[in-house]
Each structure stands twice: as C-alpha cells, then as structure tokens.
Design a protein around this motif. Sequence first.
Motif, short mmCIF file in Angstrom:
data_model
loop_
_atom_site.label_atom_id
_atom_site.label_comp_id
_atom_site.label_asym_id
_atom_site.label_seq_id
_atom_site.Cartn_x
_atom_site.Cartn_y
_atom_site.Cartn_z
N LEU A 137 -3.14 5.15 -2.40
CA LEU A 137 -4.15 5.74 -1.62
C LEU A 137 -3.54 7.00 -1.34
CD1 LEU A 137 -6.83 4.74 -0.03
CD2 LEU A 137 -5.68 3.63 2.26
N ARG A 138 -4.22 7.62 -1.56
CA ARG A 138 -4.09 9.05 -1.16
C ARG A 138 -4.91 9.54 0.36
NH1 ARG A 138 -6.59 14.04 -3.49
NH2 ARG A 138 -8.14 13.58 -2.57
N CYS A 139 -3.81 9.78 0.80
CA CYS A 139 -4.05 9.46 2.59
C CYS A 139 -5.07 10.54 3.06
CB CYS A 139 -2.71 10.19 3.36
SG CYS A 139 -3.07 10.62 5.23
N GLU A 140 -5.07 11.46 2.27
CA GLU A 140 -6.84 12.34 2.14
C GLU A 140 -7.75 11.77 2.57
OE1 GLU A 140 -3.32 15.01 2.33
OE2 GLU A 140 -4.24 13.31 0.75
N ASP A 141 -7.94 10.86 1.35
CA ASP A 141 -8.91 9.95 1.13
C ASP A 141 -9.94 9.10 1.93
OD1 ASP A 141 -9.55 11.03 -1.49
OD2 ASP A 141 -8.29 9.48 -2.55
N LEU A 142 -8.28 8.41 2.55
CA LEU A 142 -8.47 7.39 3.51
C LEU A 142 -9.37 8.73 5.20
CD1 LEU A 142 -8.34 4.34 4.93
CD2 LEU A 142 -5.61 5.90 5.87
N VAL A 143 -8.77 9.77 5.13
CA VAL A 143 -9.68 10.13 6.32
C VAL A 143 -10.84 10.58 6.18
CG1 VAL A 143 -9.02 12.06 6.90
CG2 VAL A 143 -7.11 11.76 7.35
N ILE A 196 0.86 -0.86 -0.12
CA ILE A 196 -0.31 -0.26 -0.31
C ILE A 196 0.69 1.43 -0.43
CG2 ILE A 196 -1.61 1.14 0.81
CD1 ILE A 196 -2.82 -1.98 3.04
N LEU A 197 0.48 2.00 -0.76
CA LEU A 197 1.53 3.29 -1.09
C LEU A 197 0.50 4.41 -0.86
CD1 LEU A 197 3.34 2.27 -4.59
CD2 LEU A 197 4.62 2.14 -2.27
N MET A 198 1.44 5.54 -0.08
CA MET A 198 0.37 6.26 0.95
C MET A 198 0.85 7.50 0.56
SD MET A 198 -2.23 5.47 3.12
CE MET A 198 -2.58 6.89 3.75
N LEU A 199 -0.15 8.59 -0.51
CA LEU A 199 0.44 9.93 -1.06
C LEU A 199 -0.18 11.27 -0.01
CD1 LEU A 199 0.88 9.60 -4.53
CD2 LEU A 199 2.61 10.17 -3.44
N ARG A 200 0.38 12.29 0.51
CA ARG A 200 -0.10 13.02 0.97
C ARG A 200 -0.20 14.22 0.05
NH1 ARG A 200 1.43 14.58 7.43
NH2 ARG A 200 -0.14 15.84 7.66
N ASP A 201 -1.31 15.17 0.76
CA ASP A 201 -1.18 16.68 -0.45
C ASP A 201 -0.03 16.93 -0.10
OD1 ASP A 201 -2.04 19.15 -0.31
OD2 ASP A 201 -3.79 18.20 -1.26
N PRO A 202 1.03 17.87 -0.61
CA PRO A 202 2.22 18.14 -0.26
C PRO A 202 1.83 19.41 0.21
CG PRO A 202 1.34 18.90 -2.72
CD PRO A 202 0.57 17.76 -2.17
N ARG A 203 0.86 19.85 0.33
CA ARG A 203 0.42 20.76 1.25
C ARG A 203 -0.07 20.67 2.24
NH1 ARG A 203 -5.44 23.57 -1.76
NH2 ARG A 203 -5.07 20.37 -1.73
N ALA A 204 0.04 19.80 2.74
CA ALA A 204 -0.50 19.03 4.26
C ALA A 204 1.12 19.06 4.79
CB ALA A 204 -1.08 17.67 4.13
N VAL A 205 1.60 18.01 3.62
CA VAL A 205 2.72 17.60 3.90
C VAL A 205 4.05 18.66 4.63
CG1 VAL A 205 5.17 16.54 3.15
CG2 VAL A 205 2.72 15.50 2.37
N THR A 206 3.99 20.06 3.81
CA THR A 206 4.98 21.01 4.08
C THR A 206 4.40 22.33 4.99
OG1 THR A 206 4.90 21.72 1.82
CG2 THR A 206 4.96 23.41 3.12
N ALA A 207 2.75 21.76 5.60
CA ALA A 207 2.55 22.42 6.83
C ALA A 207 2.24 21.58 7.96
CB ALA A 207 0.75 22.17 6.57
N SER A 208 2.69 20.25 8.33
CA SER A 208 3.18 18.96 8.65
C SER A 208 4.58 19.43 8.97
CB SER A 208 2.91 17.52 8.82
OG SER A 208 3.33 16.75 9.11
N ASN A 209 5.42 19.60 8.10
CA ASN A 209 7.26 19.71 8.60
C ASN A 209 6.57 21.26 9.12
OD1 ASN A 209 9.77 19.78 7.86
ND2 ASN A 209 9.39 21.38 7.02
N PHE A 210 6.66 22.22 8.97
CA PHE A 210 6.77 23.45 9.59
C PHE A 210 6.38 23.09 11.13
CE2 PHE A 210 5.90 26.07 5.38
CZ PHE A 210 7.60 26.19 5.53
N ALA A 211 4.80 22.85 11.24
CA ALA A 211 4.37 22.12 12.13
C ALA A 211 5.47 21.45 13.19
CB ALA A 211 2.90 21.66 13.03
N SER A 212 6.03 20.52 12.70
CA SER A 212 7.08 19.47 13.42
C SER A 212 8.32 20.52 13.44
CB SER A 212 6.98 19.00 13.05
OG SER A 212 8.64 19.29 11.37
N GLY A 213 8.49 21.33 13.45
CA GLY A 213 9.99 22.28 14.59
C GLY A 213 11.08 21.81 13.13
N GLU A 214 11.15 21.55 12.22
CA GLU A 214 12.12 21.01 11.49
C GLU A 214 12.28 22.20 10.53
OE1 GLU A 214 14.17 17.96 11.91
OE2 GLU A 214 13.32 17.27 13.57
#
Length: 94
Positions: free
Chosen positions: A78-84, A28-46
């Motif tokens: 599978l897109r992560c957003e579709d799973l959610v 199963i390959l999960m793809l996440r919306d790149p905007r969500a990836v960026t937002a998560s990255n900024f929120a993580s402090g990395e």
Amino acid sequence: EYVAFKEVWCNEFAAPFLNAFGDDSRVILMLRDPRAVTASNFASGEKYPVLFLARQWRKLAFVSALLKERYSDSILLLRCEDLVSQPEENIRRI
C-alpha cells in the motif's frame, strides 16, 4: 489478534514473521513517496543525508516488491499517498 509496527525497517522482518506465524498471518507494507520521506526528514531536524535516504527507500521498495511476489496472498502493498488520497477504498482493501 493484531500487531502493528511503524518503523522504516519493519519491511525487512515480514518474511520471518509470515514464516513463524503461518498461513493465517497477513502483512501490510506501506511505501511512501521518496520526496515525502525527504521532506519529512528535513522537517524533523534529523537531516539524514539525501543519498542515505534514497538508498534506504530503494532498498525498502525492492524488499517490498520481492515480498509481494513471494508471499502474494499474505502481503498487501500500500502506498501511503493512496491511503491519504483514497482512505475509504484503501481501508476496505485492508
């Protein structure tokens, strides 16, 4: 019977995994919306550079599409957003 990895780079190892474990293997390959990836990255402090994140996402999207084309019966894309947004439907697919 089941092995799961949650790492960005795991998509790159799907082909060797499928080749090593044969026709009964599934990935199963999960793809996440790149905007969500960026937002998560900024929120993580990395805070990886946005250009790095965009290039990494583009590479993973390309690798995932190529793998789905090459191993169509063994790969679920599978897109992560579709799973959610539609968990029951997508759990049935899984």
